[in-house]
Scaffold this motif. Structure first.
Motif, PDB file in Angstrom:
ATOM      1  N   ALA A   1      -5.651  -0.329 -11.210  1.00  0.00           N
ATOM      2  CA  ALA A   1      -4.764   0.613 -10.532  1.00  0.00           C
ATOM      3  C   ALA A   1      -5.435   1.964 -10.341  1.00  0.00           C
ATOM      4  N   ALA A   2      -6.247   2.322 -11.312  1.00  0.00           N
ATOM      5  CA  ALA A   2      -6.839   3.661 -11.274  1.00  0.00           C
ATOM      6  C   ALA A   2      -8.209   3.688 -10.607  1.00  0.00           C
TER       7      ALA A   2
ATOM      8  N   LEU B   1     -19.459   4.277 -10.482  1.00  0.00           N
ATOM      9  CA  LEU B   1     -18.820   2.987 -10.677  1.00  0.00           C
ATOM     10  C   LEU B   1     -19.274   2.052  -9.556  1.00  0.00           C
TER      11      LEU B   1
ATOM     12  N   PRO C   1      -9.486   3.886  -7.661  1.00  0.00           N
ATOM     13  CA  PRO C   1      -9.828   4.942  -6.704  1.00  0.00           C
ATOM     14  C   PRO C   1     -10.089   6.297  -7.366  1.00  0.00           C
ATOM     15  N   VAL C   2      -9.280   6.609  -8.373  1.00  0.00           N
ATOM     16  CA  VAL C   2      -9.500   7.873  -9.076  1.00  0.00           C
ATOM     17  C   VAL C   2     -10.758   7.796  -9.934  1.00  0.00           C
ATOM     18  N   LEU C   3     -10.888   6.700 -10.652  1.00  0.00           N
ATOM     19  CA  LEU C   3     -12.018   6.544 -11.561  1.00  0.00           C
ATOM     20  C   LEU C   3     -13.345   6.635 -10.841  1.00  0.00           C
TER      21      LEU C   3
ATOM     22  N   PHE D   1     -17.076  -4.304 -10.072  1.00  0.00           N
ATOM     23  CA  PHE D   1     -16.416  -3.626 -11.190  1.00  0.00           C
ATOM     24  C   PHE D   1     -15.532  -4.596 -11.958  1.00  0.00           C
TER      25      PHE D   1
ATOM     26  N   PHE E   1      -4.732  -1.278 -15.954  1.00  0.00           N
ATOM     27  CA  PHE E   1      -4.950   0.134 -15.636  1.00  0.00           C
ATOM     28  C   PHE E   1      -6.219   0.419 -14.828  1.00  0.00           C
ATOM     29  N   PRO E   2      -7.357  -0.115 -15.231  1.00  0.00           N
ATOM     30  CA  PRO E   2      -8.569   0.204 -14.469  1.00  0.00           C
ATOM     31  C   PRO E   2      -8.499  -0.249 -13.011  1.00  0.00           C
TER      32      PRO E   2
ATOM     33  N   LYS F   1       0.815  -1.217   0.000  1.00  0.00           N
ATOM     34  CA  LYS F   1       0.000   0.000   0.000  1.00  0.00           C
ATOM     35  C   LYS F   1       0.850   1.269   0.000  1.00  0.00           C
TER      36      LYS F   1
ATOM     37  N   TYR G   1      -3.325  -3.444  -5.028  1.00  0.00           N
ATOM     38  CA  TYR G   1      -2.204  -2.509  -5.051  1.00  0.00           C
ATOM     39  C   TYR G   1      -0.990  -3.058  -5.796  1.00  0.00           C
TER      40      TYR G   1
ATOM     41  N   LEU H   1       0.461  -0.965  -9.071  1.00  0.00           N
ATOM     42  CA  LEU H   1       1.069   0.311  -8.709  1.00  0.00           C
ATOM     43  C   LEU H   1       2.344   0.109  -7.909  1.00  0.00           C
TER      44      LEU H   1
ATOM     45  N   LYS I   1     -14.090   8.459  -8.675  1.00  0.00           N
ATOM     46  CA  LYS I   1     -14.397   9.860  -8.370  1.00  0.00           C
ATOM     47  C   LYS I   1     -14.811  10.653  -9.594  1.00  0.00           C
ATOM     48  N   ILE I   2     -14.301  10.261 -10.760  1.00  0.00           N
ATOM     49  CA  ILE I   2     -14.622  11.022 -11.962  1.00  0.00           C
ATOM     50  C   ILE I   2     -15.789  10.404 -12.714  1.00  0.00           C
ATOM     51  N   GLY I   3     -16.368   9.375 -12.166  1.00  0.00           N
ATOM     52  CA  GLY I   3     -17.470   8.688 -12.826  1.00  0.00           C
ATOM     53  C   GLY I   3     -18.608   9.624 -13.182  1.00  0.00           C
TER      54      GLY I   3
END
Lengths: 202, 202
Positions: free
Chosen positions: B164-165, B178, B167-169, B184, B161-162, B21, B99, B102, B171-173
């Motif tokens: 790893a990303a 999501l 947590p970010v994704l 997912f 990629f999805p 982590k 994790y 990353l 948020k931008i959903g």
DNA sequence: GTCTATAAGTAGATAGAC
DNA sequence: GTCTATCTACTTATAGAC
């Protein structure tokens, strides 16, 4: 474009270099000072703490990502052409900032609250419209059926992952070595476009 | 599978959790000790230094990635089915180790020599064969023309990629949120397979 | 604004009792 | 094997001279 040579901007440039590569935890104020050619105390004079300096760089980084996404999706074009624009915009940004994706993804894991606040208002401006457009083009038979969010995700994956993973990939290439970074990006552009185009054929 | 409860394995489990982590730079021996329910001195008794403990976890992590790749590519099957196997194998691994990607990508950037040594002999066993097979299937018209290395890269991108990303994704959903992580991943499996299949139609 | 010197706190590592 | 206490080195941050 005249290069800024004030102490403040020299510090920012140095902080960018060090933070992007090493992250908050791995970066050292001493290293930033060395990179800037000044001493530690001056860093604290301009930015009171390591965290404040870091926040500045982090916000800037997220801004770059958000700007790229918004710029590519805002034009009035077909889904395919918007994704092509995304390929162009992002790969151009990443050419000069190869650590950008990993940096943001990492800090998101370590400090979700901080990034969430920054990301929500900047991104997502044009996303709902894009997703709607995908649904429409699917209905009209212009592109093959696909879940809109997964399409966007797939495009982002194809663009970003190889950049982030380049150092590892260049080691597992086996016989067919990977070209140097810039040449690799030049190959990716048409490669990604072709892959997306083929996948979206009705 | 009986869970190992020796002190040594408890330490490893704790180290895994913390290192994966937070990475080498962000991890604290105290935190690992707390996670394991022991004290710092004992960590040093079993593994002489933070770095030695870290190396152990890093090698394990790279092993997981290498094993997944080798397992998926070693079967005698078509290109498409090999890629399907890769989707299955990796997404199953990543479900329990979100994790992992990353972590490895990061440490690769910070310490290329260390990882390079570990990666070269483990990975790349079946890669040249796979690339050759792609070229053959293209020639035979079984799949659309594509650069073999880019095809492998594209598949890895879509898979990794999805995760790893995520947590970010999430948020931008925007409007279409999501689903939670496990759901997912379940969506991604058919999503990726479909995308690859479509892209490879001759 | 910029520097040197140093304070204050933290983290990895070891000594030694049990 | 496991613990408490402690050492040493490093890192951020500040004080104060110029």
């Amino acid at each position: 474009m005249v290069k800024d040579t004030t102490t403040e901007s020299i510090i920012l440039e140095a902080a960018r270099t060090v933070f992007l590569k090493k992250g908050m935890a791995g970066a050292r104020m001493q290293e930033i000072a060395d990179e800037a050619g000044i001493n530690k105390a001056l860093l604290h004079y301009y930015y009171r703490s390591k965290e404040k300096l870091f926040d500045r760089i982090l916000e800037e980084a997220i801004g770059q990502i958000a700007d790229g996404l918004n710029k590519a999706l805002e034009e009035e074009q077909s889904v395919t052409l918007k994704l092509f624009a995304l390929v162009e915009v992002y790969l151009n940004v990443l050419r000069d900032n190869r650590y950008l994706p990993l940096f943001v993804l990492n800090e998101m894991n370590l400090n979700p609250e901080k990034i969430t606040a920054l990301i929500e208002r900047k991104i997502a401006k044009h996303i709902p419209g894009f997703l709607k457009q995908v649904r429409e083009e699917v209905e009209q038979g212009l592109i093959a059926p696909i879940h809109p969010m997964h399409l966007l995700l797939n495009a982002l994956s194809l663009i970003i992952f190889p950049v982030a993973a380049y150092p590892v990939l260049s080691k597992i290439g086996g016989a067919g070595e990977l070209p140097v970074f810039e040449a690799f990006l030049d190959e990716r552009k048409p490669g990604i476009k072709q892959f997306i185009t083929h996948a979206l054929r009705p």
